[in-house]
Design a protein around this motif. Structure first.
Motif, PDB file in Angstrom:
ATOM      1  N   THR A   2       0.683  -1.269  -0.175  1.00 29.28           N
ATOM      2  CA  THR A   2      -0.093  -0.139   0.003  1.00 29.28           C
ATOM      3  C   THR A   2       1.141   1.465  -0.129  1.00 29.28           C
ATOM      4  OG1 THR A   2      -1.682  -0.911   1.091  1.00 29.28           O
ATOM      5  CG2 THR A   2      -1.582   1.224   1.243  1.00 29.28           C
ATOM      6  N   VAL A   3       0.802   1.905  -0.380  1.00 29.57           N
ATOM      7  CA  VAL A   3       1.293   3.404  -1.048  1.00 29.57           C
ATOM      8  C   VAL A   3       0.184   4.375  -1.107  1.00 29.57           C
ATOM      9  CG1 VAL A   3       2.534   5.193  -2.227  1.00 29.57           C
ATOM     10  CG2 VAL A   3       2.855   2.014  -2.578  1.00 29.57           C
ATOM     11  N   LYS A   4       0.437   5.061  -0.386  1.00 30.40           N
ATOM     12  CA  LYS A   4      -0.141   7.049   0.209  1.00 30.40           C
ATOM     13  C   LYS A   4       0.809   7.953  -0.770  1.00 30.40           C
ATOM     14  CE  LYS A   4      -2.331   5.994   4.767  1.00 30.40           C
ATOM     15  NZ  LYS A   4      -3.081   5.777   4.898  1.00 30.40           N
ATOM     16  N   THR A   5      -0.629   7.949  -1.620  1.00 26.03           N
ATOM     17  CA  THR A   5      -0.292   9.422  -2.143  1.00 26.03           C
ATOM     18  C   THR A   5      -1.159  11.350  -2.378  1.00 26.03           C
ATOM     19  OG1 THR A   5      -1.310   8.585  -4.903  1.00 26.03           O
ATOM     20  CG2 THR A   5       0.153   7.749  -4.205  1.00 26.03           C
ATOM     21  N   HIS A   6      -0.535  11.949  -2.691  1.00 26.47           N
ATOM     22  CA  HIS A   6      -0.967  13.259  -2.456  1.00 26.47           C
ATOM     23  C   HIS A   6      -0.728  13.960  -3.661  1.00 26.47           C
ATOM     24  CE1 HIS A   6      -3.297  17.829  -1.313  1.00 26.47           C
ATOM     25  NE2 HIS A   6      -3.891  16.721  -1.306  1.00 26.47           N
ATOM     26  N   ILE A   7      -1.466  14.348  -5.185  1.00 27.87           N
ATOM     27  CA  ILE A   7      -0.741  15.207  -5.389  1.00 27.87           C
ATOM     28  C   ILE A   7      -1.059  17.006  -6.235  1.00 27.87           C
ATOM     29  CG2 ILE A   7      -1.060  15.546  -8.800  1.00 27.87           C
ATOM     30  CD1 ILE A   7      -1.736  12.469  -8.597  1.00 27.87           C
ATOM     31  N   ALA A  75      -9.006  21.922 -14.539  1.00 28.59           N
ATOM     32  CA  ALA A  75      -8.900  20.587 -14.858  1.00 28.59           C
ATOM     33  C   ALA A  75      -8.481  19.997 -13.289  1.00 28.59           C
ATOM     34  CB  ALA A  75      -8.143  19.601 -15.736  1.00 28.59           C
ATOM     35  N   PHE A  76      -7.438  20.318 -12.710  1.00 32.63           N
ATOM     36  CA  PHE A  76      -7.275  19.917 -11.727  1.00 32.63           C
ATOM     37  C   PHE A  76      -8.314  19.995  -9.866  1.00 32.63           C
ATOM     38  CE2 PHE A  76      -5.320  20.633  -7.862  1.00 32.63           C
ATOM     39  CZ  PHE A  76      -4.449  19.277  -7.595  1.00 32.63           C
ATOM     40  N   ILE A  82      -8.632  13.594  -7.625  1.00 30.59           N
ATOM     41  CA  ILE A  82      -6.993  13.445  -8.169  1.00 30.59           C
ATOM     42  C   ILE A  82      -6.595  15.022  -6.863  1.00 30.59           C
ATOM     43  CG2 ILE A  82      -7.363  15.179  -9.465  1.00 30.59           C
ATOM     44  CD1 ILE A  82      -5.427  14.425 -10.831  1.00 30.59           C
ATOM     45  N   GLN A  83      -7.579  15.465  -6.194  1.00 26.01           N
ATOM     46  CA  GLN A  83      -7.469  16.194  -5.607  1.00 26.01           C
ATOM     47  C   GLN A  83      -6.962  15.536  -3.450  1.00 26.01           C
ATOM     48  OE1 GLN A  83      -8.269  20.293  -4.948  1.00 26.01           O
ATOM     49  NE2 GLN A  83     -10.113  19.621  -6.986  1.00 26.01           N
ATOM     50  N   GLY A  99      -9.858   7.396  -1.515  1.00 25.26           N
ATOM     51  CA  GLY A  99      -9.725   8.283  -0.964  1.00 25.26           C
ATOM     52  C   GLY A  99     -10.712   8.074  -0.292  1.00 25.26           C
ATOM     53  N   LYS A 100     -10.730   9.729   0.117  1.00 25.07           N
ATOM     54  CA  LYS A 100     -11.468  10.136   1.129  1.00 25.07           C
ATOM     55  C   LYS A 100     -13.099  10.161   0.526  1.00 25.07           C
ATOM     56  CE  LYS A 100     -12.859  14.016   3.633  1.00 25.07           C
ATOM     57  NZ  LYS A 100     -12.882  15.768   4.471  1.00 25.07           N
ATOM     58  N   THR A 101     -13.665  10.428  -0.562  1.00 24.00           N
ATOM     59  CA  THR A 101     -15.052  10.280  -0.784  1.00 24.00           C
ATOM     60  C   THR A 101     -15.394   9.012  -2.127  1.00 24.00           C
ATOM     61  OG1 THR A 101     -14.021  11.549  -2.748  1.00 24.00           O
ATOM     62  CG2 THR A 101     -15.052  12.564  -0.450  1.00 24.00           C
ATOM     63  N   PHE A 102     -14.060   8.115  -2.749  1.00 25.40           N
ATOM     64  CA  PHE A 102     -14.468   7.597  -3.649  1.00 25.40           C
ATOM     65  C   PHE A 102     -13.601   5.535  -2.779  1.00 25.40           C
ATOM     66  CE2 PHE A 102     -11.132   9.217  -4.851  1.00 25.40           C
ATOM     67  CZ  PHE A 102      -9.459   8.469  -4.591  1.00 25.40           C
ATOM     68  N   GLU A 103     -14.113   4.804  -3.878  1.00 28.79           N
ATOM     69  CA  GLU A 103     -13.714   3.662  -3.558  1.00 28.79           C
ATOM     70  C   GLU A 103     -13.456   3.227  -5.315  1.00 28.79           C
ATOM     71  OE1 GLU A 103     -13.338   0.252   0.173  1.00 28.79           O
ATOM     72  OE2 GLU A 103     -14.336   1.975   0.544  1.00 28.79           O
ATOM     73  N   SER A 104     -11.573   2.015  -5.521  1.00 26.16           N
ATOM     74  CA  SER A 104     -12.580   1.878  -6.388  1.00 26.16           C
ATOM     75  C   SER A 104     -11.257   0.368  -6.854  1.00 26.16           C
ATOM     76  CB  SER A 104     -12.211   2.796  -7.465  1.00 26.16           C
ATOM     77  OG  SER A 104     -11.889   1.922  -8.372  1.00 26.16           O
TER      78      SER A 104
END
Length: 162
Positions: A2-7, A75-76, A82-83, A99-104
């Protein structure tokens, strides 16, 4: 794994600049070359037209750069997913994103292709849809492990060798 990322927007902008830079430089160099050749081969009346065209070229180039910046910014900031901080869990069978509001989840067999460059893993779910995964959140061991998973699953890929 598992890798946690933030763009951030800066990451997003740098990604697009690096991927478009070659095209921008090539296009600009080609047009400038054409203008220079025409300028030296022209008579005096035509030189004035070429000077004017050169100025318009510069104005249009600046406009395209500014427009691209604001398009990328839009777009961002219009894509809330993506945020978010995104956790990627890579297994031999699938990739899970959360993410906080989604899962896939999606299995490796459905991945269209994976591209790796200096700073990113780009996991394409189709020709136009991709997950941008920043490598700065991976350890060296995790990068090797992900490359092995991609290769084991026979995913069409362009990976680094280091």
């Amino acid at each position: 794994m598992t890798v946690k990322t933030h763009i951030t927007f800066k990451d997003f902008l740098n990604f697009h600049i690096k991927n478009s830079l070659t095209r921008i430089i090539l296009f600009s160099t080609l047009l400038i070359g054409i203008f220079i050749l025409n300028f030296y081969n022209a008579e005096n009346d035509t030189k004035e037209v070429l000077k004017s065209a050169s100025m318009w070229f510069i104005v249009i180039l600046i406009f395209l750069i500014v427009r691209s910046y604001f398009s990328l910014k839009n777009a961002f900031y219009s894509n809330k997913n993506i945020q978010e901080e995104i956790s990627y869990t890579f297994t031999d069978e699938k990739i899970s994103t959360k993410g906080k509001t989604f899962e896939s989840d999606f299995i490796w067999k459905t991945v269209y292709r994976v591209k790796e460059n200096k700073d990113w893993f780009l996991i394409y779910q189709s020709k136009l849809t991709m997950n941008m995964v920043p490598k700065k959140y991976f350890t060296t061991v995790q990068i090797r492990e992900l490359r092995n998973m991609i290769q084991k699953n026979n995913v069409k890929s362009k990976l680094k060798n280091d």
